[in-house]
Design an enzyme around this catalytic site. Structure first.
Site, PDB file in Angstrom:
ATOM      1  N   GLY A  46      10.432 -37.499  26.821  1.00 44.92           N
ATOM      2  CA  GLY A  46       9.161 -37.435  25.826  1.00 44.92           C
ATOM      3  C   GLY A  46       7.887 -36.832  26.323  1.00 44.92           C
ATOM      4  O   GLY A  46       6.983 -36.063  26.007  1.00 44.92           O
ATOM      5  N   CYS A  47       7.907 -36.979  27.869  1.00 45.94           N
ATOM      6  CA  CYS A  47       6.647 -36.419  28.644  1.00 45.94           C
ATOM      7  C   CYS A  47       6.613 -35.000  28.607  1.00 45.94           C
ATOM      8  O   CYS A  47       5.664 -34.163  28.417  1.00 45.94           O
ATOM      9  CB  CYS A  47       6.791 -36.937  30.026  1.00 45.94           C
ATOM     10  SG  CYS A  47       6.452 -38.987  29.958  1.00 45.94           S
ATOM     11  N   THR A  48       7.828 -34.351  28.682  1.00 40.54           N
ATOM     12  CA  THR A  48       7.871 -32.839  28.740  1.00 40.54           C
ATOM     13  C   THR A  48       7.521 -32.242  27.292  1.00 40.54           C
ATOM     14  O   THR A  48       6.848 -31.538  27.052  1.00 40.54           O
ATOM     15  CB  THR A  48       9.536 -32.483  29.156  1.00 40.54           C
ATOM     16  OG1 THR A  48       9.445 -32.669  30.470  1.00 40.54           O
ATOM     17  CG2 THR A  48       9.682 -30.980  28.733  1.00 40.54           C
TER      18      THR A  48
END
Length: 159
Positions: A46-48
């Site tokens: 999700g952060c990527t």
């Protein structure tokens, strides 16, 4: 959810960017402000996705006069690797001691797959050049987030 309010001054902080340089919010602010986003961890799915969306839309955001800055509790070295691997074109702040997360009130008890743990609640702050909070996006859903921010910046310009 953060206790900070729209219209209040964003908390002062000192942190370290991906180059290990000491920075404060005014050092990172674009002519009109900053998109200041908190995310849980470098190199996670999700952060990527979120970071790459900011990367791909960085010029669109920059054209509005805003800068993009990401914050997590990852190390400077982790941020360097994340930036290199994903070809990120904006600053990441390392908040290893959690003081920035605490100041912005994004460090909370989270539940994931039946487990509870403390962590960063994905949150974005739209901060004006004067340091005042223009908009808060609590519990961000990654998909469509950057478009929502761009839409809100345009709406703010019309006011």
């Amino acid at each position: 959810m953060t206790k900070l309010k729209v219209g209040s001054k964003a908390p002062n902080f000192t942190g370290f960017n991906e180059k290990g340089e000491k920075v404060k919010l005014p050092d990172l602010t674009g002519p009109k402000g900053t998109v200041f986003y908190f995310y849980p961890k470098d190199q996670t799915p999700g952060c990527t996705t979120e970071a790459c969306d900011f990367r791909d839309n960085f010029l669109r955001i920059q054209k509005t006069g805003f800068n993009v800055v990401g914050v997590s509790k990852d190390t400077v070295k982790s941020h360097q690797k994340f930036i290199e691997k994903q070809e990120l074109n904006f600053t990441l702040i390392s908040d290893e001691d959690g003081k920035i997360c605490e100041a912005f009130d994004v460090w909370h008890l989270k539940k994931f797959m039946g487990r509870e743990s403390m962590g960063i609640v994905r949150t974005t702050f739209l901060i004006g050049a004067d340091g005042k909070i223009l908009k808060i996006y609590p519990k961000v859903s990654v998909k469509g987030h950057v478009d929502e921010i761009l839409s809100d910046i345009k709406a703010l310009e019309k006011k």
